[in-house]
Design a protein around this motif. Structure first.
Motif, short mmCIF file in Angstrom:
data_model
loop_
_atom_site.label_atom_id
_atom_site.label_comp_id
_atom_site.label_asym_id
_atom_site.label_seq_id
_atom_site.Cartn_x
_atom_site.Cartn_y
_atom_site.Cartn_z
N GLN A 26 -4.81 6.57 -12.32
CA GLN A 26 -4.83 5.37 -13.39
C GLN A 26 -4.14 5.72 -14.55
O GLN A 26 -3.42 4.71 -15.15
CB GLN A 26 -6.61 5.05 -13.81
CG GLN A 26 -7.24 4.51 -12.57
CD GLN A 26 -8.87 4.46 -13.02
OE1 GLN A 26 -9.33 5.16 -13.56
NE2 GLN A 26 -9.54 3.67 -12.26
N GLU A 27 -4.02 6.86 -15.07
CA GLU A 27 -3.36 7.43 -16.03
C GLU A 27 -1.71 7.16 -15.76
O GLU A 27 -0.94 6.63 -16.71
CB GLU A 27 -3.49 8.66 -16.52
CG GLU A 27 -2.72 9.46 -17.43
CD GLU A 27 -2.89 8.65 -18.88
OE1 GLU A 27 -2.18 8.88 -19.79
OE2 GLU A 27 -3.79 7.75 -18.96
N THR A 28 -1.48 7.53 -14.44
CA THR A 28 0.02 7.26 -14.01
C THR A 28 0.48 5.77 -14.00
O THR A 28 1.67 5.55 -14.79
CB THR A 28 0.24 7.89 -12.58
OG1 THR A 28 -0.08 9.33 -12.30
CG2 THR A 28 1.48 7.68 -12.14
N LEU A 83 3.17 12.23 -7.52
CA LEU A 83 3.49 13.21 -6.90
C LEU A 83 4.43 14.19 -7.47
O LEU A 83 4.98 15.24 -7.20
CB LEU A 83 3.74 13.04 -5.54
CG LEU A 83 2.62 12.37 -4.72
CD1 LEU A 83 3.34 12.11 -3.41
CD2 LEU A 83 1.41 13.41 -4.36
N GLY A 84 4.97 13.49 -8.66
CA GLY A 84 6.09 14.42 -9.27
C GLY A 84 7.49 14.38 -8.59
O GLY A 84 8.33 14.85 -8.96
N ILE A 139 4.12 4.39 -8.07
CA ILE A 139 2.94 4.83 -8.75
C ILE A 139 2.80 6.39 -7.79
O ILE A 139 2.54 7.31 -8.42
CB ILE A 139 1.65 4.08 -8.58
CG1 ILE A 139 1.93 2.91 -9.48
CG2 ILE A 139 0.57 5.07 -9.16
CD1 ILE A 139 0.71 2.01 -9.28
N LYS A 140 2.94 6.20 -6.52
CA LYS A 140 2.60 7.42 -5.89
C LYS A 140 3.57 8.52 -6.11
O LYS A 140 3.42 9.69 -6.10
CB LYS A 140 2.80 7.00 -4.24
CG LYS A 140 2.83 8.12 -3.14
CD LYS A 140 2.86 7.79 -1.81
CE LYS A 140 3.03 8.95 -1.04
NZ LYS A 140 3.26 8.36 0.51
N ARG A 142 0.70 -1.26 -0.03
CA ARG A 142 0.02 -0.05 0.12
C ARG A 142 0.85 1.24 -0.01
O ARG A 142 1.79 1.44 0.53
CB ARG A 142 -0.93 0.00 1.15
CG ARG A 142 -1.93 -1.17 1.21
CD ARG A 142 -2.66 -1.06 2.60
NE ARG A 142 -3.87 -1.86 2.70
CZ ARG A 142 -4.42 -2.13 3.64
NH1 ARG A 142 -4.37 -1.41 4.96
NH2 ARG A 142 -5.53 -2.99 3.90
N ALA A 143 0.20 2.21 -0.37
CA ALA A 143 0.71 3.83 -0.44
C ALA A 143 -0.25 4.56 -0.40
O ALA A 143 -1.30 4.45 -1.15
CB ALA A 143 1.63 3.93 -1.68
N GLU A 144 -0.04 5.43 0.61
CA GLU A 144 -1.19 6.50 0.92
C GLU A 144 -1.04 8.03 0.31
O GLU A 144 0.31 8.53 0.46
CB GLU A 144 -1.64 6.45 2.28
CG GLU A 144 -2.15 5.24 2.74
CD GLU A 144 -2.29 5.26 4.48
OE1 GLU A 144 -1.89 6.22 5.10
OE2 GLU A 144 -3.09 4.18 4.99
#
Length: 406
Positions: free
Chosen positions: A75-77, A98-99, A93-94, A32-34
């Motif tokens: 979803q696009e990321t 977040l760039g 993905i996170k 998980r990632a929040e």
């Protein structure tokens, strides 16, 4: 790997009343990632099952639209990472969403780090020859990247099967490397790539579908008659006689140049038979070699016991540099009428063939004395022994000739 997205609210510690923060949770393969959405919602207006605010009022509608937008961006990321062949873990993905700048691992940097480690372990684990070989390999990789990509370095994510195949072609066509030299440089690159894979710097193994080409090289060795010719020769200069003696010592022990150079009195021990043996680990592989000393080898050691170089450096034999030894051996071959290309390593091949295998020493024993890590390496010597084949078939021919009489 599939990805799931969940929006939920999280009440802070000591919460009493009022809106609470809304979070986005990304889950991939159980990890998980929040991410904070920077939005809040009254707990009474939140639907945990839907992961959205309830009601049709403007506040709930605006929040839900915002959350829908965030979900579409995540979803696009994920899609972009998949298309680029990059890591699609929840954390990756996170970070992309977040760039955050992902650490980019570069090939030349990894090769230089590998060579730096070899240099730090010189003499204890690696030889100068090994460092020189990997240094040359690094030069080739740098030149190839400039030739192919016009850059000084390359992202490891760009190292794929096409890269390896093109590098193979470059070594053969531009550097004019032989088949075996090409295989050696590819193998050295593969070693570093495998380390990068193990550390998670790369996702895909570029060598998975690559098959190296290797050409079997016939090993040069001296026959018994050629050995006797060299041993019986009287040389005008003392230096040639000294080089001849050390070469013959290697012929009767199978020790490589670097192992002869590092041979010390502590390496000579009493063997299981009460005779003197050489017991030391090979410099190249670290594997142990246990070699009973033949009378000829013992005589050579005794001859140089009080040589000034041996006394000063603690060596058992006054060996010169490998380059000088090979230069003198070429001269020795010329004056003894030997047309084969003789180098110091020819002595090791001669021990494996003429001295041992041709005299009936089992291959397993020869392999152990040579310090080979695999019996396959020793078997290469057996392939070139036409004399041995002739002897064996002669016995077989005699047997079946007797049978044929009946």
């Amino acid at each position: 790997m599939s990805m799931s997205i969940l929006f939920y609210i999280k009440k802070p510690r000591n919460y009493s009343t009022g809106p609470v923060p809304v979070y986005l949770r990304i889950t991939v393969a159980g990890q998980r990632a929040e991410i904070s959405t920077s939005r809040a919602c009254e707990p009474i207006q939140w639907n945990p099952s839907a992961g959205r605010a309830t009601g049709s009022n403007k506040t709930s509608t605006t929040l839900n639209q915002y959350l829908n937008t965030l979900q579409a961006k995540v979803q696009e990321t994920h899609r972009l990472l998949l298309e680029a062949g990059r890591s699609t873990t929840a954390g990756a993905i996170k970070d992309k969403f977040l760039g955050k700048q992902e650490k980019v691992w570069m090939l030349v940097e990894r090769l230089e780090e590998h060579n730096h480690r070899i240099k730090a372990l010189l003499d204890s684990e690696y030889s100068q020859a090994t460092l020189k070989s990997y240094t040359t390999s690094l030069v080739h990789v740098k030149a190839f990247i400039r030739w192919k990509f016009g850059k000084g370095d390359l992202d490891l994510s760009k190292v794929d099967l096409a890269f390896v195949s093109d590098y193979d072609f470059y070594l053969r066509s531009q550097c004019k490397c032989s088949t075996n030299s090409t295989a050696k440089y590819i193998k050295q690159l593969k070693k570093v790539i495998r380390a990068c894979l193990a550390h998670g710097y790369m996702e895909q193994d570029p060598f998975l579908h690559y098959k190296a080409k290797h050409k079997q090289v016939e090993r040069v060795f001296l026959t018994e008659e050629e050995l006797e010719r060299i041993a019986a020769k009287t040389f005008v200069t003392e230096r040639l006689g000294q080089v001849r003696d050390i070469f013959l010592f290697s012929c009767f022990t199978g020790l490589a140049y670097t192992d002869v150079k590092k041979l010390r009195q502590s390496d000579i021990t009493s063997g299981i038979d009460g005779e003197l043996w050489v017991c030391k680990n090979r410099q190249k592989t670290g594997t142990p070699s246990r070699i009973p000393l033949l009378p000829s080898a013992l005589a050579i050691l005794g001859k140089y016991g009080d040589h000034p170089q041996c006394l000063h450096k603690g060596q058992l034999l006054p060996i010169l540099s490998n380059q000088k030894m090979n230069a003198y051996l070429k001269e020795i071959a010329d004056v003894t009428g030997i047309t084969k290309p003789v180098t110091f390593h020819t002595a090791r091949h001669t021990f494996a063939t003429t001295v041992t295998l041709l005299n009936g020493v089992p291959m397993e024993s020869v392999s152990k004395m040579l310090g080979h890590t695999s019996l396959k390496t020793t078997q290469h010597y057996a392939k070139v022994l036409d004399v041995k084949v002739s002897q064996d078939m002669g016995k077989l021919r005699e047997k079946f000739t007797t049978v044929a009489k009946y």
